[in-house]
Design a protein around this motif. Structure first.
Motif, short mmCIF file in Angstrom:
data_model
loop_
_atom_site.label_atom_id
_atom_site.label_comp_id
_atom_site.label_asym_id
_atom_site.label_seq_id
_atom_site.Cartn_x
_atom_site.Cartn_y
_atom_site.Cartn_z
N LEU A 13 0.85 -1.20 0.00
CA LEU A 13 0.00 0.00 0.00
C LEU A 13 0.88 1.24 0.00
N CYS A 14 0.57 2.18 -0.86
CA CYS A 14 1.41 3.37 -1.02
C CYS A 14 1.41 4.20 0.28
N PRO A 15 2.58 4.59 0.77
CA PRO A 15 2.65 5.42 1.97
C PRO A 15 2.40 6.90 1.69
N PHE A 16 2.23 7.25 0.42
CA PHE A 16 2.10 8.66 0.05
C PHE A 16 0.68 9.06 -0.34
N HIS A 17 -0.23 8.09 -0.41
CA HIS A 17 -1.63 8.45 -0.61
C HIS A 17 -2.50 7.32 -0.06
N ASN A 18 -3.74 7.61 0.15
CA ASN A 18 -4.67 6.66 0.76
C ASN A 18 -5.18 5.69 -0.29
N GLU A 19 -4.97 4.38 -0.09
CA GLU A 19 -5.47 3.40 -1.06
C GLU A 19 -5.79 2.09 -0.35
N PRO A 50 -3.04 -2.51 -3.26
CA PRO A 50 -1.62 -2.15 -3.44
C PRO A 50 -1.28 -1.75 -4.87
N SER A 51 -0.78 -0.54 -5.03
CA SER A 51 -0.32 -0.10 -6.35
C SER A 51 1.11 0.44 -6.25
N PHE A 52 1.71 0.29 -5.07
CA PHE A 52 3.06 0.78 -4.81
C PHE A 52 4.04 -0.35 -5.07
N TYR A 82 7.87 2.84 -7.38
CA TYR A 82 6.95 3.63 -8.19
C TYR A 82 5.52 3.27 -7.81
N CYS A 83 4.67 4.29 -7.63
CA CYS A 83 3.26 4.05 -7.33
C CYS A 83 2.44 4.31 -8.59
N PHE A 84 1.73 3.29 -9.05
CA PHE A 84 0.91 3.44 -10.25
C PHE A 84 -0.39 4.18 -9.94
N GLY A 85 -0.62 4.45 -8.65
CA GLY A 85 -1.81 5.20 -8.26
C GLY A 85 -1.60 6.69 -8.25
N CYS A 86 -0.55 7.14 -7.50
CA CYS A 86 -0.34 8.59 -7.35
C CYS A 86 0.88 9.11 -8.09
N GLY A 87 1.71 8.20 -8.64
CA GLY A 87 2.86 8.65 -9.42
C GLY A 87 4.12 8.90 -8.61
N ILE A 109 20.66 7.40 -12.09
CA ILE A 109 20.18 8.50 -12.93
C ILE A 109 19.26 9.41 -12.12
N ILE A 110 18.40 8.81 -11.30
CA ILE A 110 17.48 9.61 -10.48
C ILE A 110 18.25 10.53 -9.55
N SER A 111 19.39 10.07 -9.05
CA SER A 111 20.20 10.88 -8.13
C SER A 111 20.70 12.16 -8.78
N LYS A 112 20.70 12.20 -10.12
CA LYS A 112 21.16 13.41 -10.83
C LYS A 112 20.12 14.53 -10.78
N PHE A 113 18.90 14.19 -10.36
CA PHE A 113 17.81 15.17 -10.36
C PHE A 113 17.42 15.47 -8.92
N ALA A 114 17.93 16.58 -8.39
CA ALA A 114 17.70 16.92 -6.98
C ALA A 114 16.29 17.39 -6.72
N ASP A 115 15.64 18.00 -7.73
CA ASP A 115 14.28 18.50 -7.56
C ASP A 115 13.31 17.33 -7.39
N ASP A 116 12.47 17.38 -6.33
CA ASP A 116 11.55 16.29 -6.00
C ASP A 116 10.63 15.94 -7.17
N ASP A 117 10.05 16.96 -7.81
CA ASP A 117 9.11 16.72 -8.90
C ASP A 117 9.80 16.08 -10.10
N GLN A 118 11.02 16.54 -10.38
CA GLN A 118 11.75 15.95 -11.51
C GLN A 118 12.11 14.50 -11.23
N ALA A 119 12.56 14.20 -9.98
CA ALA A 119 12.90 12.82 -9.62
C ALA A 119 11.68 11.91 -9.79
N ARG A 120 10.52 12.43 -9.41
CA ARG A 120 9.27 11.66 -9.55
C ARG A 120 8.97 11.42 -11.03
N ASP A 121 9.17 12.45 -11.87
CA ASP A 121 8.91 12.32 -13.31
C ASP A 121 9.87 11.32 -13.95
N VAL A 122 11.13 11.33 -13.50
CA VAL A 122 12.11 10.38 -14.05
C VAL A 122 11.71 8.96 -13.69
#
Length: 593
Positions: free
Chosen positions: A38-44, A47-49, A59-64, A511-524
């Protein structure tokens, strides 16, 4: 920000297996080669985490939500990157080199730590005072407010006694100098009286940051004195505009939203009633910094401000701030009571949950407030009301969203959809050509958006396949280069991925470590977890692979053509070569084998 070498960062990441780390926070079950929970970042409920050992990614297929072991710790614990590095280094038993500070930076860091230390000591002192003989009045006040002993302990509530130098004397005995005590925000300085306690004869509410460190205090009088609430001033550790009371608890509530209140007692009353996702701003109007902080933990906020004119004004200020941060906003009606504390005391938790379930859409709430300023029985007042509503509706740039609100308001006030829409279009046209909705372009714009989204998905799929089937790289690299990924982030990721694959050193988590911005890391992370639905057989998958590669190449050629300067001879030659490559590609059989 602390700096560590890429080699050290990678060693720390490799020594902290992502499944082991996340298992300490989330119950995971293995399914094939991947773990789910179960994803720890949104209520579900389902299990999609997912946590993939081979990629060392989640990666969570529910909240991204997604990333590597560093981004998980940063997002879950709300740590900065250096704090996450230290946490994981300590976990793995890796010694971090001492960071070299400038003399001034070291001085500021030491002062910050000292203020945190003094705050912790003061919180313990206030907590002790509440249980002393001097604190009997404060205990009675808290009991009158119906706070349980567990709640008092949970929030560390204390008492500053009626003498204005007790805390000062206590801190002096602890060895703190006047110079550092002045930096704490706990004392006032007067030429005649010298240094004396800022808080006295008040119930004390310690204010904690998201990492449960005491950063300041709020004090409330127990009678009719003024000011009713007194808060710590800004210090080295306390920025009112970037912290929220109760967020240290609310952030791990795992509720689908966060309740924003006006005061400490509202937060405490809600938590005691089971609504442990409540927070409050710290004696100031709600800020964009606070809304961005909340955005880390939820997508939706519910405003539970006081049911009076001041509360309505506060809600009207907070709504656009929350929307600017990308939060969905609803408003809870407290009527007939003044605030959540009073509401729960009278009607209980179940009734409050019903108010949450029926929370009002924030835009319709704003319309309701506007309505109060007009006499709708008077034709002139009614006309002016609809004119203001029409202007307000121009806030929605998306036509479909704007039309939905026009329909809702037109139905409620019986003005007719077309009548209100024409009025909206009239004011939109006055703002500038092209703002008013033009129906003839609707299908075109929808089609363009659909094509763009489809292309982004194709590029995501190819990047995912390249890390899941690295043997594809030798086939793909002849035809698709990083520049063919037309989204800037995708091109940057492709550059890094292709470099790794050239060296036979595939490491998506790095590769993810190269992107310090939280939103960018999530997008990667999303780029490396794309899924192609409704494909079952090998033949279908091979067909999808070739079609995907061809679509990406075709899109790249079209993008280059649109931006090409006719005088750019080299650009024209490159375009001709790319078209030749596409023709060759269309004749080939490409498979996952």
């Amino acid at each position: 920000m602390a700096y560590y070498s890429e080699e050290l960062i990678e060693e720390i990441r490799m020594r902290n297996d992502i499944v082991d780390v996340i298992s300490g926070y989330v119950k995971l079950k293995k399914r094939g080669s991947t773990y789910f929970g179960l994803c720890p970042f949104h209520n579900e409920k389902s299990p999609s985490f997912s946590v993939t050992p081979s990629k060392q990614m989640y990666y969570c297929f529910g909240c991204g939500a997604g990333g590597n072991v560093f981004t998980f710790i940063m997002e879950y614990e709300n740590y900065s990157f250096p704090e996450a590095v230290k946490f994981l280094a300590d976990r793995a038993g890796i010694h971090l080199p001492e960071i070299e500070y400038t003399e001034e930076a070291k001085k500021q860091s030491d002062l910050r730590n000292l203020v945190l230390e003094m705050n912790k000591e003061a919180a313990k002192y206030f907590f002790f005072q509440l249980r002393s003989k001097a604190g009997e009045q404060a205990i009675q006040y808290l009991k009158k407010r119906e706070l349980s002993e567990d709640t008092i302990k949970q929030f560390g509530i204390g008492y500053a006694n009626k003498y204005s130098n007790d805390l000062y004397q206590y801190m002096k005995k602890k060895g703190y100098s006047d110079q550092v005590l002045k930096e704490s925000g706990l004392f006032n300085l007067d030429e005649k009286k010298g240094i004396y306690d800022k808080f006295w004869n008040r119930v004390i509410f310690p204010i904690m940051d998201v990492n449960n460190r005491v950063i300041g205090f709020g004090g409330r009088v127990m009678g009719e004195g003024m000011p009713k609430y007194l808060n710590s001033p800004e210090t080295k550790v306390f920025d009112k505009s970037r912290n929220l009371y109760g967020l240290n608890i609310a952030r791990i509530s795992r509720k689908p939203n966060i309740l924003i209140c006006e005061g400490y007692m509202d937060v405490i009353a809600l938590h005691q009633a089971g609504f442990n996702n409540a927070v409050a701003s710290l004696g100031t109007a709600f800020t964009i910094g606070q809304s961005n902080l909340i955005k880390r933990y939820t997508q939706e906020v519910l405003l539970t401000y006081d049911n009076d004119e001041a509360g309505q004004k506060a809600a009207l200020r907070a709504i656009p701030i929350c929307k600017e941060a990308g939060l969905s906003v609803k408003v809870i009606q407290m009527h007939p009571y003044k605030d959540p504390d009073e509401f729960i005391k009278n009607l209980g938790a179940q009734a409050f949950q019903e108010r949450i379930d029926n929370a009002k859409n924030s835009f319709l709430y704003e319309i309701g407030i506007i309505e109060k300023g007009y006499d709708l029985k008077d034709p002139e007042g009614k006309t002016k009301f609809f004119q203001e509503v029409a202007k307000k509706l121009l806030e929605f740039s998306e036509e479909i969203e704007r039309n939905n609100y026009i329909e809702s308001i037109a139905s409620k006030y019986q003005i007719g959809f077309d009548n209100l829409r024409k009025l909206v279009n009239k004011y939109g046209a006055q703002l500038g050509e092209g703002f008013a909705p033009r129906e003839r372009n609707t299908n075109d714009s929808k089609q363009q958006r659909k094509m763009k989204d489809g292309m982004k998905q194709s590029q995501k799929l190819l990047l995912t396949w390249l890390i899941e089937y690295p043997e594809l790289y030798d086939k793909v690299k002849k035809y698709i280069r990083p520049k063919d990924y037309t989204e800037e982030l995708y091109e940057n990721v492709a550059d890094l991925l292709y470099e790794q694959l050239d060296k036979n050193q595939l490491n998506p988590a790095q590769i993810i470590s190269k992107f310090a911005d939280d939103d960018q890391a999530r997008d990667v992370a999303a780029l490396f977890n794309a899924v192609l639905n409704e494909v079952e057989t090998k033949e279908e998958k091979d067909k999808a692979l070739k079609e995907t590669i061809c679509r990406i190449k075709q899109n790249s050629i079209q993008a280059a053509s649109r931006s090409l300067d006719p005088t750019d001879i080299q650009g024209l030659q490159n375009l001709v070569e790319d078209k030749r490559i596409l023709q060759e590609l269309e004749k080939l059989h490409i498979s996952f084998d």
